[in-house]
Design a protein around this motif. Structure first.
Motif, PDB file in Angstrom:
ATOM      1  N   ILE A 128      -0.745 -33.118  -8.996  1.00  0.00           N
ATOM      2  CA  ILE A 128      -0.057 -33.633 -10.184  1.00  0.00           C
ATOM      3  C   ILE A 128       0.823 -34.824  -9.816  1.00  0.00           C
ATOM      4  O   ILE A 128       1.146 -35.033  -8.654  1.00  0.00           O
ATOM      5  CB  ILE A 128       0.835 -32.565 -10.865  1.00  0.00           C
ATOM      6  CG1 ILE A 128       1.912 -32.077  -9.888  1.00  0.00           C
ATOM      7  CG2 ILE A 128       0.024 -31.426 -11.395  1.00  0.00           C
ATOM      8  CD1 ILE A 128       3.110 -31.493 -10.591  1.00  0.00           C
ATOM      9  N   GLY A 179      -9.286 -22.400  -9.108  1.00  0.00           N
ATOM     10  CA  GLY A 179      -8.479 -23.343  -9.883  1.00  0.00           C
ATOM     11  C   GLY A 179      -7.009 -23.282  -9.534  1.00  0.00           C
ATOM     12  O   GLY A 179      -6.165 -23.767 -10.288  1.00  0.00           O
ATOM     13  N   ALA A 180      -6.680 -22.682  -8.362  1.00  0.00           N
ATOM     14  CA  ALA A 180      -5.270 -22.553  -7.976  1.00  0.00           C
ATOM     15  C   ALA A 180      -4.693 -23.874  -7.499  1.00  0.00           C
ATOM     16  O   ALA A 180      -3.495 -24.111  -7.629  1.00  0.00           O
ATOM     17  CB  ALA A 180      -5.138 -21.519  -6.865  1.00  0.00           C
ATOM     18  N   ALA A 181      -5.551 -24.715  -6.914  1.00  0.00           N
ATOM     19  CA  ALA A 181      -5.046 -25.968  -6.330  1.00  0.00           C
ATOM     20  C   ALA A 181      -5.220 -27.107  -7.322  1.00  0.00           C
ATOM     21  O   ALA A 181      -6.337 -27.364  -7.788  1.00  0.00           O
ATOM     22  CB  ALA A 181      -5.801 -26.284  -5.046  1.00  0.00           C
ATOM     23  N   ILE A 182      -4.102 -27.764  -7.654  1.00  0.00           N
ATOM     24  CA  ILE A 182      -4.205 -28.968  -8.480  1.00  0.00           C
ATOM     25  C   ILE A 182      -3.318 -30.043  -7.875  1.00  0.00           C
ATOM     26  O   ILE A 182      -2.444 -29.753  -7.063  1.00  0.00           O
ATOM     27  CB  ILE A 182      -3.786 -28.743  -9.962  1.00  0.00           C
ATOM     28  CG1 ILE A 182      -2.347 -28.213 -10.037  1.00  0.00           C
ATOM     29  CG2 ILE A 182      -4.754 -27.843 -10.672  1.00  0.00           C
ATOM     30  CD1 ILE A 182      -1.749 -28.325 -11.422  1.00  0.00           C
ATOM     31  N   VAL A 228      -0.153 -28.823  -5.719  1.00  0.00           N
ATOM     32  CA  VAL A 228       0.622 -27.645  -6.113  1.00  0.00           C
ATOM     33  C   VAL A 228      -0.340 -26.475  -6.256  1.00  0.00           C
ATOM     34  O   VAL A 228      -1.340 -26.576  -6.968  1.00  0.00           O
ATOM     35  CB  VAL A 228       1.342 -27.883  -7.459  1.00  0.00           C
ATOM     36  CG1 VAL A 228       2.224 -26.693  -7.795  1.00  0.00           C
ATOM     37  CG2 VAL A 228       2.171 -29.135  -7.413  1.00  0.00           C
ATOM     38  N   ILE A 229      -0.059 -25.396  -5.552  1.00  0.00           N
ATOM     39  CA  ILE A 229      -0.937 -24.228  -5.616  1.00  0.00           C
ATOM     40  C   ILE A 229      -0.291 -23.150  -6.472  1.00  0.00           C
ATOM     41  O   ILE A 229       0.889 -22.827  -6.299  1.00  0.00           O
ATOM     42  CB  ILE A 229      -1.232 -23.701  -4.193  1.00  0.00           C
ATOM     43  CG1 ILE A 229      -2.082 -24.732  -3.450  1.00  0.00           C
ATOM     44  CG2 ILE A 229      -1.945 -22.360  -4.236  1.00  0.00           C
ATOM     45  CD1 ILE A 229      -2.458 -24.355  -2.046  1.00  0.00           C
ATOM     46  N   ASP A 230      -1.055 -22.618  -7.403  1.00  0.00           N
ATOM     47  CA  ASP A 230      -0.582 -21.526  -8.244  1.00  0.00           C
ATOM     48  C   ASP A 230      -0.871 -20.222  -7.503  1.00  0.00           C
ATOM     49  O   ASP A 230      -2.029 -19.843  -7.334  1.00  0.00           O
ATOM     50  CB  ASP A 230      -1.323 -21.571  -9.579  1.00  0.00           C
ATOM     51  CG  ASP A 230      -0.817 -20.504 -10.534  1.00  0.00           C
ATOM     52  OD1 ASP A 230      -0.022 -19.658 -10.094  1.00  0.00           O
ATOM     53  OD2 ASP A 230      -1.220 -20.524 -11.706  1.00  0.00           O
TER      54      ASP A 230
END
Lengths: 792, 296
Positions: free
Chosen positions: A775, A770-773, A632-634
């Motif tokens: 989950i 830190g946009a890509a996490i 999920v990218i912010d």
């Protein structure tokens, strides 16, 4: 013998029939192959040009007088043609058999063209696709009407009408729409038979205006266009209201094949049951319930070419008085070695069948297939077979010795010979809820999920046994860890299993509360009706009770609607029985109370943040509900540097497994096209070489045995698998000498979560902002809530 | 959930950098009582060494960014450290030289460091602010989708215009052909709509035409509106009305795309200053260190 023309008549000139004929020629048996088409191997002749033909299973040796190796359609067909010539196999083309009468030693086969063929034995090697269904309307005989498509590239700038609603129709329509005007005619209002991935691709193409689709429409007739028309033919369609005439160049009818079952039954062959995919009853020599009549190949349930060719060979050897062991015999012998102990392979197989109730009703051929795909594993006493929290890719049966299942509460469960375990993860697709440790003299049969799921689909007894074990264990583990066995058995009699399609409801707001539901696979969202429609208030994953909050004595009707986000299954028990249990079991009372409190608090928190419900709906509608690990990218942090893609490519032979730009966005959350490592991976459903695996941490990956068939790419509803030319690894010396593979073969590639990198997924690790996490589906609620407060 | 490079692990590197600066200031204040501070004192050399090591470490971020198998922590952690320690380096370098500046290579190195930190600070500002602006103004759609929408609108406009007279057809066609997106660096950063249109030159007769600005599709819309007002045929009128609406939609879409291109350009532009300045700083640092040891 002199009264009869042939020792053996073989129906069908596909690989099975050809192999049988070639062997018969070698054994000097008088034989004839009766092929209804004008060429050999009609099904493969109709494959698209240059299509890769597979030679799975790799473990199995080929046993035939005709050569066969994986390769392009043209090469395979040519090899068979040469084989027919060299072995002097006798084939009659365009000889369709309409009836078989008589019995062993005196069969008579009536031909459509007139006359009959007499034979002592008959081999049915018909396949299941040979006889394409035609339109059966006036004009069906025009040359513009075809039932297959060899190459989409051969057509450009044409107007083509495709009739059908299955995968073949959709795939042809999509391929042809690139360079032609395509109209897809569907008799129904939807595409129930087609794969989800194909329907999704079609809908996308329809939205983009790439082709046209008409629903609830039938074909009335096909005629030549009147003089002066620009296109040669006209097809007259009959939608519900008014007749419509379409000028066209070509009509392609993809209406499936006429299954030969009725014909086979007319000969007297018995089938296992009435279901359309059930198989004929066969002996281990492939002899049907009619003595002297053998069935091999796809019709016998073996759709793989190599198996079919081996069976043709083996039947002829049997008829020549030389009964040989099946080709898989040495493979099975090696697999069953720990169990053999002086026994023959067949005896060991019988032992498995007698001791394991799951397989009690399996046909001999199905059992062989199952064991071929499984492993027989001795495990030392005290060794952990799997731990709680690990993802599973196999189910186990105890062949010898004991196994202990470690539960959270209560005594460990002791399993003995024949018992099944690992079924909960098989059904939920989630990590093991309990651990398993080997007891003394433990010997296990380890079967991959894909194999057992396929078996459960075609063999109801396997399905119902697994379900029964699941119900008993689920009731014990989730509800009544300390109850007596009789109580659980009694309760299990009132248990029901419900299957819910994606988007359907398990119950609706306002429904009376009559059952307690435990979700066993998939996930549901719980929502409340508002003036603006349904507002999600909670998410419920497999392994949880659905809306326990509503199950209090004061509440009479459901206050939420439970809707499946993906195909889901739930186990339910009668609410009255549950209340009775509740009143007598204090531990259960406490457990239910805690769950109720948690669920009620979660409902309230979600309701207080209306945006969170919208984000949750967005994530669920994009399949996050079945994800075990989703990228999920912010967008509030993403600077578009594409480091994630570069990192993926740099760590995976130069081919990025993710497409950052593609995929939907909502509330500044972006779901790029990247593998979600689904709970029930769609890609694993149909992988011929079993090249897709799941690691204990949940990563789904494709190993180097991939044959590039593209099944996984088609099955994935999220479009995250691509067929890529991964450059072959060629050493310096080979390069200098110009040896070694020069052409890169296309194989399936997908995200493997960088399982070999200690630092974890390279995409996440390389993101500078830190946009890509990544989950898990269970984190979606908290993601939705934090998002709703971040974006206003 | 998502954690930005700014508050990475609860400002771990922010606090580390603060501690480093406070330590350096404390040492400077204490040592200043003992002797007059300069780059040549014991503390001056120590702080200089710390600053030089920090500069090399900060430059290594560029290496880490390109080593995708690196087990040395996440890139966002590195970026967070890069930012906070970068600011701390400026503070330590200033203490190192005891605020003595002149027209020499040593001060040149300091000035370059200052420029690098300032350009980096600009980078932090755009990274923190622009992604949100971009996301919001695109409204859940990717640039590719917006471009597809534009091409669909153009297709619709052409189809509609083809049913009207030649003049309108030519007008629409010229407006489409001269719609301007992107362009050179300066044009992208300014984000001005340089779309133009070819219209008949009223002063010189019907055979002559001139190119005028069509910013915001303004001229096209105006001309179509004039035609609309003068039209008498009902079908013609309805199609013109639709064409006008399409032109209006296109104006909004072009504006959105231009803004997107501008913001993306600004998002990246600072790097074109930051990187060359970094290399300049490394070269100046090397000369500074060599010069110091040469004249020691």
């Amino acid at each position: 013998m002199s009264d009869f023309e042939f020792d053996v008549a073989i129906l069908g000139g596909g690989p099975a029939g050809l192999s049988a004929a070639a062997r018969a020629a070698q054994r000097k048996l008088t034989h004839v192959v009766l092929e209804s088409a004008a060429k050999h191997a009609n099904t493969i002749q109709q494959y698209q040009h240059r299509k890769h033909v597979m030679s799975e299973p790799g473990l199995l040796p080929l046993r035939s007088d005709i050569a066969f190796a994986a390769g392009r359609r043209e090469a395979v067909l040519q090899a068979w043609e040469e084989g027919i010539r060299k072995t002097n196999a006798q084939i009659r083309y365009e000889a369709e058999v309409t009836a078989i009468t008589g019995r062993q030693g005196e069969f008579s086969l009536a031909l459509k063209a007139g006359g009959a063929v007499r034979a002592r034995n008959v081999i049915l090697a018909l396949g299941v696709q040979g006889n394409p269904r035609r339109l059966a309307v006036p004009g069906d005989e025009f040359p513009c009407v075809q039932t297959g498509l060899e190459s989409a590239d051969a057509h450009q700038g044409e107007t083509i009408v495709i009739v059908g609603a299955g995968d073949a129709a959709i795939e042809n329509a999509l391929a042809l729409a690139v360079q032609n005007r395509v109209i897809l005619v569907n008799r129904r209002g939807d595409f129930p038979r087609a794969k989800d991935s194909n329907v999704t691709r079609l809908r996308r193409a329809l939205d983009a205006g790439k082709l046209e689709c008409v629903f609830r429409t039938e074909v009335n007739l096909i005629r030549r266009s009147p003089d002066g028309s620009s296109l040669p033919y006209q097809i007259v369609l009959r939608p519900p209201e008014v007749e419509r005439v379409v000028d066209c160049h070509r009509v392609i009818a993809r209406l499936g094949a006429i299954a030969p079952r009725r014909f086979v039954e007319s000969v007297g062959v018995r089938f296992a049951d009435e279901r359309p995919d059930s198989l004929p009853d066969l002996s281990h020599r492939y002899e049907s319930s009619v003595p002297g009549l053998f069935i091999i190949g796809a019709l016998a349930g073996c759709p793989l070419i190599k198996q079919a060719m081996n069976q043709g060979y083996e039947v002829i050897e049997h008829l020549s008085g030389n009964p040989i062991d099946p080709a898989d015999h040495p493979v099975l012998e090696a697999k069953l070695r720990p169990l053999l102990d002086g026994r023959e392979v067949d005896a060991a197989l019988s032992l498995i069948q007698d001791s394991v109730p799951t397989f009690a009703k399996l046909k001999p051929l199905a059992l062989r297939e199952l064991v071929l795909a499984s492993k027989v594993v001795p495990v030392r006493k005290g060794r952990r077979i799997f731990a709680r929290g690990e993802y599973a890719s196999s189910v186990f049966h105890v062949l010898q010795g004991q196994v202990q299942l470690e539960t959270d509460a209560g005594e460990p469960m002791l399993l003995r010979e024949g018992q099944l375990f690992g079924e909960m993860s098989l059904i939920s697709g989630r990590p093991h809820e309990i651990g398993a440790v080997a007891g003394p003299d433990c010997l296990l049969l380890e079967t991959p999920h894909g194999t057992i799921k396929k078996l459960a689909r075609i063999e109801p007894s396997v399905r119902s046994y697994i379900d029964r074990v699941f119900v008993l264990r689920a009731l014990r583990l989730m509800l009544l860890p300390r109850a007596r066995a009789e109580t659980i058995h009694e309760l299990s009699t009132c248990a029901q299993i419900h299957s819910i399609a994606s988007g359907d409801t398990l119950f609706k707001q306002g429904d009376p509360i009559d059952r307690l539901y435990l979700l066993r696979s998939g996930s549901v969202t719980l929502s409340r009706a508002t003036s603006a429609g349904e507002a999600p208030v909670a998410y419920c994953a497999a392994g949880n009770f659905v809306d326990v909050a509503g199950c209090t004595p004061a509440v009479r009707a459901r206050t939420v609607t439970a809707r499946a986000t993906v195909a889901a299954e739930a186990l339910s028990i009668d609410y009255a029985s549950f209340r009775k249990l509740l009143s007598s079991d204090e531990a259960l009372q406490r457990k239910v109370q805690v769950e109720q409190e948690q669920q009620l608090a979660a409902y309230a928190r979600m309701k207080a943040q209306p945006g969170a419900g919208d984000v949750l709906s967005f994530l669920m509608s994009n399949g996050v509900g079945e994800a075990t690990n989703v990228l999920v990218i912010d967008e509030l942090l993403c600077v578009g540097c594409d480091q994630c893609e570069t990192a993926c490519a740099q760590t995976h032979e130069g081919v990025s497994r993710l497409d950052r730009r593609a995929g939907p966005s909502f509330y500044s959350l972006h779901l790029p096209t990247s593998c979600r490592h689904c709970e029930h991976p769609h890609c694993m459903r149909d992988c011929p070489p079993n090249a897709i695996h799941r690691l204990p941490d949940g990563e789904v990956f494709i190993d180097e045995t991939c044959i590039g068939c593209g099944n996984c790419e088609e099955s994935c509803p999220y479009g995250v698998i691509q067929m890529a030319e991964v450059p072959p690894r060629v050493g310096l010396l080979e390069r200098l000498l110009r040896r070694g593979p020069t052409e890169a073969a296309k194989t399936a590639v997908k995200c493997d979560m960088c399982k070999d990198l200690k630092s974890g997924p390279a995409c996440v690790n390389a993101c500078p902002t830190g946009a890509a996490i990544r989950i898990h589906a269970e984190d979606v609620v908290s993601l939705a809530r934090t998002r709703a407060s971040a974006v206003r | 959930m998502h954690a930005s490079f700014i508050n990475y692990r609860n400002y771990r590197y922010g606090f580390s950098a603060l501690a480093l600066c406070l330590g350096a200031v404390l040492a400077y204040v204490i040592d200043a009582r003992r002797e007059a501070q300069s780059g040549g004192t014991w503390l001056g050399y120590t702080l200089g060494t710390v600053a030089a090591v920090l500069i090399v470490y900060l430059a290594l971020y560029g290496v880490r960014r390109r080593s995708f198998r690196s087990p040395s922590g996440s890139a966002s952690g590195w970026l967070s450290a890069h930012i906070y320690l970068g600011v701390a380096t400026l503070c330590i370098a200033a203490l190192h030289c005891a605020f003595e500046f002149g027209r020499n290579v040593h001060t040149a190195a300091f000035v370059l460091l200052l420029l690098v930190v300032v350009s980096g600070g600009w980078g932090v500002y755009v990274y923190a602010r622009y992604p949100g602006l971009i996301s919001r103004q695109r409204g859940n759609l990717s640039r590719e989708t917006l471009l597809e929408q534009l091409s669909k609108l153009d297709g619709r406009a052409r189809a509609l215009a083809s049913t009207l007279d030649n003049r309108i057809q030519a007008l629409v066609d010229h407006a489409i052909r001269r719609t301007h997106l992107g362009g050179g660096v300066w044009e992208q950063l300014r984000g001005r709509d340089l779309s133009a249109i070819l219209i008949p030159d009223a002063g010189r007769g019907a055979a002559f035409a001139q190119i005028v600005s069509n910013e915001g599709q303004h001229v096209l819309i105006q001309r179509l509106a004039q035609e609309h007002a003068a039209a008498h045929d009902a079908t013609f009128d309805a199609r013109l009305q639709e064409l006008l609406e399409v032109a209006g939609e296109k104006a909004v879409l072009v504006g959105k795309l231009q803004k997107d291109i501008q913001l993306q350009g600004l998002l990246q532009f600072w790097l074109y200053l930051h990187l060359p300045l970094c290399f300049g700083l490394l070269a100046a640092l090397l000369i500074h260190v060599l010069a110091v040891f040469f004249y020691w």
